[in-house]
Design an enzyme around this catalytic site. Structure first.
Site, PDB file in Angstrom:
ATOM      1  N   HIS A 160      58.757  17.479   5.153  1.00  0.00           N
ATOM      2  CA  HIS A 160      57.458  17.369   4.489  1.00  0.00           C
ATOM      3  C   HIS A 160      57.645  17.262   2.967  1.00  0.00           C
ATOM      4  CE1 HIS A 160      53.072  18.569   4.008  1.00  0.00           C
ATOM      5  NE2 HIS A 160      53.542  18.912   2.817  1.00  0.00           N
ATOM      6  N   GLU A 161      58.463  18.154   2.421  1.00  0.00           N
ATOM      7  CA  GLU A 161      58.660  18.158   0.961  1.00  0.00           C
ATOM      8  C   GLU A 161      59.390  16.889   0.503  1.00  0.00           C
ATOM      9  OE1 GLU A 161      57.001  20.117  -0.792  1.00  0.00           O
ATOM     10  OE2 GLU A 161      56.424  21.412   0.861  1.00  0.00           O
ATOM     11  N   HIS A 164      57.157  13.965   0.274  1.00  0.00           N
ATOM     12  CA  HIS A 164      56.334  13.884  -0.943  1.00  0.00           C
ATOM     13  C   HIS A 164      57.046  13.030  -1.992  1.00  0.00           C
ATOM     14  CE1 HIS A 164      52.821  16.236  -0.156  1.00  0.00           C
ATOM     15  NE2 HIS A 164      53.470  17.355   0.095  1.00  0.00           N
ATOM     16  N   TYR A 175      47.011  13.178  -6.199  1.00  0.00           N
ATOM     17  CA  TYR A 175      46.961  14.422  -5.429  1.00  0.00           C
ATOM     18  C   TYR A 175      45.611  15.122  -5.526  1.00  0.00           C
ATOM     19  CZ  TYR A 175      49.437  18.123  -2.916  1.00  0.00           C
ATOM     20  OH  TYR A 175      49.876  19.022  -1.955  1.00  0.00           O
ATOM     21  N   GLU A 184      49.235  14.341   1.733  1.00  0.00           N
ATOM     22  CA  GLU A 184      49.614  15.423   2.643  1.00  0.00           C
ATOM     23  C   GLU A 184      49.810  14.898   4.065  1.00  0.00           C
ATOM     24  OE1 GLU A 184      50.484  18.631   2.536  1.00  0.00           O
ATOM     25  OE2 GLU A 184      50.633  18.292   0.393  1.00  0.00           O
ATOM     26  N   ASP A 252      41.739  23.625  -3.285  1.00  0.00           N
ATOM     27  CA  ASP A 252      42.885  22.875  -2.764  1.00  0.00           C
ATOM     28  C   ASP A 252      42.863  21.415  -3.230  1.00  0.00           C
ATOM     29  OD1 ASP A 252      45.190  22.458  -1.161  1.00  0.00           O
ATOM     30  OD2 ASP A 252      43.947  21.784   0.516  1.00  0.00           O
ATOM     31  N   HIS A 257      45.056  19.732   1.632  1.00  0.00           N
ATOM     32  CA  HIS A 257      45.681  20.276   2.850  1.00  0.00           C
ATOM     33  C   HIS A 257      44.642  20.501   3.947  1.00  0.00           C
ATOM     34  CE1 HIS A 257      48.648  21.532  -0.251  1.00  0.00           C
ATOM     35  NE2 HIS A 257      49.530  21.337   0.710  1.00  0.00           N
TER      36      HIS A 257
END
Lengths: 337, 90
Positions: A160-161, A164, A175, A184, A252, A257
């Site tokens: 996931h990271e 990005h 974002y 996301e 958020d 998310h």
């Protein structure tokens, strides 16, 4: 018209409109311009003047030694033998698995397709319950060991990271709001694909959970998110699975998310119809044509165009466009007629 | 020192809030006040993803401070204060 040297004099709204009309060079210019501007404002003073360097996606693992700092102590670098540090070895191996997946599946040379170094920082801060991408490297906390384990323990978190980073270089999705939710979404999509590949699961037996390996028995839930059933992963999970329940608040970054649950569910439904490898290719090719401010409808339009093109070439299931149409209709998203 | 802290965002996306009062030495107060009085305009890193967002309302010696940070620009003195408060409340 939209060469790198000319991009700064073309207003962003014109570039954006041209990108929406399918100009890949304008999309690239738009993304590059924005990214370069950020870089110029932070560390590098002018990326345009920098020579493009091609690397090989070498991995570096640093120990933050429980300080709130990155690159404190180098533990491992590409080609080093294993060391007496389970977390360091794991993050090295798993980030290599993610890198190799993108290379094998899409011929992507590391995060930026230019062989960018893959830098991981472990044991960041004290009881730090998070992992983040900062534009250049990944950083993982070791969790509080009460409700959360070390954030490197979950392959989908690492993927996931790292994703990005890939998104930053391919589409640079802003974002916040829908573009942020797409950012996301792509990280969850490729996080879960990599997880299924890592554990050799098929899409029907897979749990479709994000971060299930991260939580302990004391955590009030089974995972952080569920792509199969958004909103059910834990007691705090407020992800919608339909546009009817779209989050419109400010938290958020306007729900990046949260609202990602909607396309996540559509992805899950699409995979059930045409399989994970075809979906992976369609989603990846779509990301390459999206732009900074793309929204859910923009993504659907481009998914359809890519699915049509790839199915006509016989590279994905012939029923892909219809499967994607149906999947998105089930979450309340349809193409404008 | 009175505090009201909300931590949101992050990969897990579960918010945490803390509110209360913390006894603090005079020297520590002075250090914190110095940090909070600065215009901490560390260039925003727009490529930051999954960062925590820290919203703080602090009152030290009658003066109120309202500040927001993320993982890229939070001063070490503030993150250590947050850790201290989290340890106290947990």
């Amino acid at each position: 018209m939209c060469t790198k040297t000319h991009c700064s004099i073309i207003p962003p709204h014109i570039l954006e409109e041209l990108a929406k009309r399918g100009s890949l060079s304008c999309k690239k210019t738009l993304n590059d311009t924005h990214r370069i501007l950020q870089k110029r404002n932070t560390i590098l003073n002018n990326l345009l003047l920098e020579e493009d360097k091609t690397g090989e996606g070498d991995r570096f693992v640093y120990d933050s030694l429980n300080e709130y700092k990155q690159q404190v102590k180098l533990l491992l670098k590409e080609g080093n033998p294993k060391i007496d540090d389970k977390v360091a070895n794991e993050v090295y191996d798993k980030s290599g698995f993610v890198r190799d997946y993108f290379k094998d599946a899409f011929d992507l040379n590391s995060i930026n397709n230019m062989g960018m170094d893959i830098i991981s920082n472990i044991r960041y801060g004290k009881d730090y319950n998070n992992a983040f991408w900062d534009g250049d490297e990944m950083t993982y906390g070791e969790g509080d060991q009460v409700q959360f384990k070390d954030f490197t323990s979950a392959i989908d978190v690492i993927a996931h990271e790292l994703m990005h980073g890939v998104t930053q270089f391919l589409a640079n999705l802003e974002y916040r709001s829908q573009s942020g939710a797409l950012n996301e979404h792509f990280s969850d999509v490729f996080g879960t694909i990599v997880k299924q590949k890592f554990y050799k699961q098929d899409c029907e037996s897979a749990d479709w959970l994000i971060g299930d390996e991260l939580v302990t028995e004391k955590f009030p839930g089974k995972a952080i998110r569920s792509m199969k059933e958004p909103g059910t992963a834990n007691d705090f999970d407020n992800q919608p699975d339909h546009m009817d329940n779209y989050y419109t608040g400010q938290d958020d970054n306007q729900g990046v998310h949260i609202n990602s649950g909607i396309p996540n569910k559509a992805f899950y439904l699409s995979v059930l119809e045409i399989g994970i490898d075809d979906c992976a290719l369609i989603w990846f090719e779509t990301l390459k044509v999206l732009w900074r401010t793309a929204n859910f409808n923009d993504m659907l339009d481009n998914l359809m165009a890519i699915a049509k093109k790839l199915s006509e070439k016989g590279e994905v299931n012939i029923g892909s466009p219809e499967a994607i149409t149906n999947s998105f209709a089930q979450v309340g998203l349809s193409q404008a007629v | 020192m009175k505090y009201k802290i909300r931590i949101s965002g992050g990969f897990i996306g579960i918010s945490q809030s803390f509110e209360g009062e913390l006894l603090m030495s005079e020297s520590k107060k002075q250090i914190l006040k110095k940090v909070l009085d600065q215009d901490i305009s560390v260039e925003a890193n727009q490529n930051l993803r999954d960062s925590f967002l820290y919203n703080l309302k602090l009152e030290i010696d009658g003066k109120s401070y309202s500040k927001s940070f993320n993982d890229a620009n939070i001063p070490i003195e503030i993150i250590e204060l947050v850790d201290e408060i989290k340890n106290k409340e947990n």
